[in-house]
Design a protein around this motif. Structure first.
Motif, PDB file in Angstrom:
ATOM      1  N   ARG A  41       0.723  -1.356   0.149  1.00 50.22           N
ATOM      2  CA  ARG A  41       0.013  -0.005  -0.053  1.00 50.22           C
ATOM      3  C   ARG A  41       0.672   1.277  -0.021  1.00 50.22           C
ATOM      4  O   ARG A  41       2.077   1.297   0.044  1.00 50.22           O
ATOM      5  CB  ARG A  41      -1.144   0.122   1.132  1.00 50.22           C
ATOM      6  CG  ARG A  41      -0.105   0.034   2.567  1.00 50.22           C
ATOM      7  CD  ARG A  41      -1.252  -0.051   3.605  1.00 50.22           C
ATOM      8  NE  ARG A  41      -0.683   0.017   5.042  1.00 50.22           N
ATOM      9  CZ  ARG A  41       0.052  -1.096   5.429  1.00 50.22           C
ATOM     10  NH1 ARG A  41       0.069  -2.453   4.698  1.00 50.22           N
ATOM     11  NH2 ARG A  41       0.813  -1.303   6.735  1.00 50.22           N
ATOM     12  N   GLY A  42       0.235   2.391  -0.437  1.00 54.18           N
ATOM     13  CA  GLY A  42       0.824   3.728  -0.565  1.00 54.18           C
ATOM     14  C   GLY A  42      -0.318   4.557   0.369  1.00 54.18           C
ATOM     15  O   GLY A  42      -1.540   4.360   0.004  1.00 54.18           O
ATOM     16  N   ILE A  43      -0.085   5.435   1.230  1.00 55.79           N
ATOM     17  CA  ILE A  43      -1.056   6.136   1.711  1.00 55.79           C
ATOM     18  C   ILE A  43      -0.469   7.819   1.934  1.00 55.79           C
ATOM     19  O   ILE A  43       0.668   7.886   2.265  1.00 55.79           O
ATOM     20  CB  ILE A  43      -1.188   5.748   3.158  1.00 55.79           C
ATOM     21  CG1 ILE A  43      -2.405   6.210   4.023  1.00 55.79           C
ATOM     22  CG2 ILE A  43      -0.059   5.761   4.191  1.00 55.79           C
ATOM     23  CD1 ILE A  43      -2.994   5.864   5.352  1.00 55.79           C
ATOM     24  N   THR A  44      -1.473   8.384   1.984  1.00 54.49           N
ATOM     25  CA  THR A  44      -1.199  10.144   2.051  1.00 54.49           C
ATOM     26  C   THR A  44      -2.220  10.586   2.728  1.00 54.49           C
ATOM     27  O   THR A  44      -3.567  10.208   2.479  1.00 54.49           O
ATOM     28  CB  THR A  44      -0.660  10.594   0.703  1.00 54.49           C
ATOM     29  OG1 THR A  44      -0.018  12.028   1.134  1.00 54.49           O
ATOM     30  CG2 THR A  44      -1.993  10.842  -0.074  1.00 54.49           C
ATOM     31  N   VAL A  45      -2.076  11.703   3.261  1.00 49.77           N
ATOM     32  CA  VAL A  45      -3.118  12.437   4.191  1.00 49.77           C
ATOM     33  C   VAL A  45      -2.849  13.917   3.531  1.00 49.77           C
ATOM     34  O   VAL A  45      -1.943  14.458   3.546  1.00 49.77           O
ATOM     35  CB  VAL A  45      -3.372  12.272   5.468  1.00 49.77           C
ATOM     36  CG1 VAL A  45      -4.326  13.308   6.040  1.00 49.77           C
ATOM     37  CG2 VAL A  45      -3.256  10.947   6.088  1.00 49.77           C
ATOM     38  N   ARG A  46      -3.788  14.415   2.801  1.00 49.90           N
ATOM     39  CA  ARG A  46      -3.955  15.801   2.196  1.00 49.90           C
ATOM     40  C   ARG A  46      -4.800  16.828   2.663  1.00 49.90           C
ATOM     41  O   ARG A  46      -6.024  16.199   3.213  1.00 49.90           O
ATOM     42  CB  ARG A  46      -4.250  15.489   0.786  1.00 49.90           C
ATOM     43  CG  ARG A  46      -3.181  14.824  -0.112  1.00 49.90           C
ATOM     44  CD  ARG A  46      -1.831  15.885  -0.255  1.00 49.90           C
ATOM     45  NE  ARG A  46      -0.684  15.027  -0.927  1.00 49.90           N
ATOM     46  CZ  ARG A  46      -0.292  15.219  -1.985  1.00 49.90           C
ATOM     47  NH1 ARG A  46      -0.667  16.806  -2.637  1.00 49.90           N
ATOM     48  NH2 ARG A  46       0.601  14.840  -2.540  1.00 49.90           N
ATOM     49  N   SER A  47      -4.396  17.795   2.769  1.00 50.87           N
ATOM     50  CA  SER A  47      -5.301  19.042   3.157  1.00 50.87           C
ATOM     51  C   SER A  47      -5.357  20.024   2.221  1.00 50.87           C
ATOM     52  O   SER A  47      -4.485  20.346   1.292  1.00 50.87           O
ATOM     53  CB  SER A  47      -5.204  19.768   4.592  1.00 50.87           C
ATOM     54  OG  SER A  47      -3.863  20.458   4.424  1.00 50.87           O
TER      55      SER A  47
END
Length: 127
Positions: A41-47
């Motif tokens: 998996r790859g994960i990112t949290v963006r705002s």
């Protein structure tokens, strides 16, 4: 510039994990799975920034594609896809099957984007 994810020496007959070796299907035409290495998996949290929200709000007045949000979403998907592929290469995979994206609002204005699939080792099928 060399590809940092595929820079280790490999025999010339080795199958490299590239975009053609990633699929949403559970099989890869012309190849057979010889080993499953598990979920990657790859994960990112963006705002969204204040400026981005302002510009996006202006674009909503005119309707149509809200390009500032489209670009933000595409950047997040690209980043998670790249991280998933890197994770698979680290495990020794040369393909990823069953690839999917998922997104969840963590809180208002904060979104988690996840890209995942099953890392596998494949070899060409014999005719």
């Amino acid at each position: 510039m060399a590809d940092p994810y595929n820079s280790s020496p490999r025999p010339s007959t080795a199958i490299r994990l590239d975009d053609a070796m990633v699929t949403t299907a559970f099989e890869l035409p012309g190849y057979r799975v010889v080993r499953s290495l598990g979920v990657v998996r790859g994960i990112t949290v963006r705002s969204r920034s204040i400026v981005g929200n302002f510009l996006g709000g202006l674009q909503t007045l005119f309707g149509g594609n809200i390009t500032i949000y489209t670009e933000l979403c595409e950047q997040a998907r690209e980043e998670t896809y790249r991280d998933m592929a890197k994770h698979a290469r680290m495990l020794g995979a040369n393909a990823i099957i069953g690839m999917r994206y998922d997104a969840t609002d963590v809180m208002t204005g904060l979104t988690e984007v996840l890209c995942y699939g099953t890392a596998v080792v494949v070899e060409p099928t014999r005719l």
